[in-house]
Enzyme design. Structure first.
Site, mmCIF file in Angstrom:
data_model
loop_
_atom_site.group_PDB
_atom_site.id
_atom_site.type_symbol
_atom_site.label_atom_id
_atom_site.label_comp_id
_atom_site.label_asym_id
_atom_site.label_seq_id
_atom_site.Cartn_x
_atom_site.Cartn_y
_atom_site.Cartn_z
ATOM 1 N N HIS A 3 0.841 -1.137 -0.067
ATOM 2 C CA HIS A 3 0.119 -0.009 0.040
ATOM 3 C C HIS A 3 0.928 1.313 -0.119
ATOM 4 O O HIS A 3 0.464 2.039 -0.565
ATOM 5 C CB HIS A 3 -0.734 0.183 1.382
ATOM 6 C CG HIS A 3 -1.769 -1.112 1.461
ATOM 7 N ND1 HIS A 3 -1.568 -2.065 2.377
ATOM 8 C CD2 HIS A 3 -2.956 -1.461 0.741
ATOM 9 C CE1 HIS A 3 -2.547 -3.059 2.535
ATOM 10 N NE2 HIS A 3 -3.358 -2.614 1.245
ATOM 11 N N VAL B 234 5.062 -5.649 -4.516
ATOM 12 C CA VAL B 234 6.012 -5.311 -3.329
ATOM 13 C C VAL B 234 5.941 -6.777 -2.715
ATOM 14 O O VAL B 234 4.876 -7.200 -2.216
ATOM 15 C CB VAL B 234 5.695 -4.341 -2.423
ATOM 16 C CG1 VAL B 234 6.664 -4.165 -1.434
ATOM 17 C CG2 VAL B 234 5.619 -2.890 -3.304
HETATM 18 P P1 AMP Z 1 -6.391 -4.052 -0.366
HETATM 19 O O1 AMP Z 1 -6.121 -3.418 0.909
HETATM 20 O O2 AMP Z 1 -5.676 -5.590 -0.233
HETATM 21 O O3 AMP Z 1 -7.707 -4.185 -0.896
HETATM 22 O O4 AMP Z 1 -5.457 -3.604 -1.220
HETATM 23 C C1 AMP Z 1 -5.232 -2.177 -1.724
HETATM 24 C C2 AMP Z 1 -4.596 -1.737 -2.814
HETATM 25 O O5 AMP Z 1 -3.045 -1.962 -2.378
HETATM 26 C C3 AMP Z 1 -5.017 -2.724 -4.273
HETATM 27 O O6 AMP Z 1 -4.710 -1.943 -5.409
HETATM 28 C C4 AMP Z 1 -3.780 -3.879 -4.011
HETATM 29 O O7 AMP Z 1 -3.588 -4.433 -5.391
HETATM 30 C C5 AMP Z 1 -2.687 -3.222 -3.784
HETATM 31 N N1 AMP Z 1 -1.794 -4.091 -2.953
HETATM 32 C C6 AMP Z 1 -2.046 -4.810 -2.062
HETATM 33 N N2 AMP Z 1 -0.816 -5.675 -1.702
HETATM 34 C C7 AMP Z 1 0.180 -5.214 -2.628
HETATM 35 C C8 AMP Z 1 1.580 -5.509 -3.032
HETATM 36 N N3 AMP Z 1 2.003 -6.425 -2.024
HETATM 37 N N4 AMP Z 1 2.303 -4.811 -3.802
HETATM 38 C C9 AMP Z 1 1.682 -3.818 -4.672
HETATM 39 N N5 AMP Z 1 0.228 -3.448 -4.244
HETATM 40 C C10 AMP Z 1 -0.533 -4.088 -3.356
#
Ligand code: AMP
Length: 283
Positions: A39, A178
């Site tokens: 994030h 990441v």
């Molecule tokens: P979430 O809180 O899991 O819904 O993720 C929110 C945003 O962060 C989404 O666009 C995810 O794709 C991105 N995201 C979550 N984990 C990662 C990661 N390891 N690397 C890059 N983006 C991420």
């Protein structure tokens, strides 16, 4: 600038419109909170490209199925506010299900086709919830750009399709995955893993690495690559495959041959925890 924290959609929309009237550009980073380095990379990127950055923290109930982890999903708002501020956010939007979904709400955004494969199979209502909430968040935050991780590659494709189809004046920016130092893709759900499961979870990135190496060495048979990925996962006793698929990165249609950008994507249960990972292969 002090970090602004607001939970009412109308207040956030008023703030965003005020910034836009001043000629400032706005970036939106939608999240479900429990923020980690994945994030953080999105928020930093938004802060480097936009004058004002809005981060939403909302565990959206409409994208969870009846037997999924809505109740147990990890939450830590204090930590999220600190991280968001450190990464350059200006406003954190923390709505509740009640303020996001008014009594009698009956409008859904359904993106067809792209939601049939991959996670759409085992999570039939997931992308309807995602598309609807992201559409609402974009209408609320009025962003010039919205930032999404390639970790959720199908979600990224769905959002690109939705914003194009609905003429939404926003640029969708995809950001690289990441990972932890040992290769595990960062995820809020990694917190569900015990020590043994955490070790077993390395099979996701390891299996994809194996597939990518084959492609780098010139393998052109998609099925052989998928078989190698599945075989690597099957050798880990704590892992259970949900899917191992190769699809076109834009249409999310299964592919048998390499053309354009192919998304190699997997979902694997480690114990009770379902994890996803992927890589893109450009021909
Ligand atoms: P979430 O809180 O899991 O819904 O993720 C929110 C945003 O962060 C989404 O666009 C995810 O794709 C991105 N995201 C979550 N984990 C990662 C990661 N390891 N690397 C890059 N983006 C991420």
């Amino acid at each position: 600038m002090e970090l602004i924290v607001k939970s009412m959609p109308a207040e956030v929309q008023a703030q965003a419109l005020a910034w836009k009237r001043e000629g400032l550009t706005v970036g939106l980073v939608p999240t479900m909170g429990y923020l980690h380095e994945g994030h953080a990379s999105l928020i930093r990127r938004a802060a480097s490209e936009c004058d004002r950055v809005i981060v939403s923290v909302f565990v959206n109930p409409t994208q969870f199925g009846p037997n999924e982890d809505l109740e147990s999903y990890p939450r830590d708002l204090e930590h999220d506010l600190k991280l968001a501020r450190e990464c350059g956010a200006h406003l954190v939007f923390t709505p509740t299900p009640e303020t996001m979904y008014l009594p009698g709400a009956s409008t859904w955004v359904t993106v067809e086709g792209l939601t049939r494969e991959l996670c759409g199979k085992s999570r039939p209502i997931h992308f309807r919830g995602v598309a609807t909430v992201v559409c609402k968040l974009i209408n609320i935050a009025q962003p010039d750009r919205a930032y999404f991780g390639e970790k959720d590659a199908q979600q990224l494709a769905v959002i690109r399709r939705m914003t194009a189809d609905l003429n939404m004046p926003v640029q969708i920016v995809g950001c690289p995955i990441v990972r932890e130092a040992d290769g595990l893709a960062k995820s809020s759900r990694n917190t569900y893993l015990n020590e043994k499961e955490r070790q077993a979870a390395l099979v996701l990135s390891r299996s994809l690495e194996r597939g990518r190496e084959m492609l780098e060495k010139g393998e052109t048979d998609v099925q052989k690559v998928l078989d190698a990925i599945s075989g690597t996962i099957a050798a880990e006793p704590m892992a259970r495959i949900d899917y191992v698929q190769a699809v076109d990165a834009d249409s999310i249609e299964p592919v048998k041959t390499l053309a354009g950008t192919v998304l190699f994507a997997i979902a694997v249960y480690i114990g009770k925890t379902r994890l996803i990972d992927n890589f893109y292969w450009k021909v």
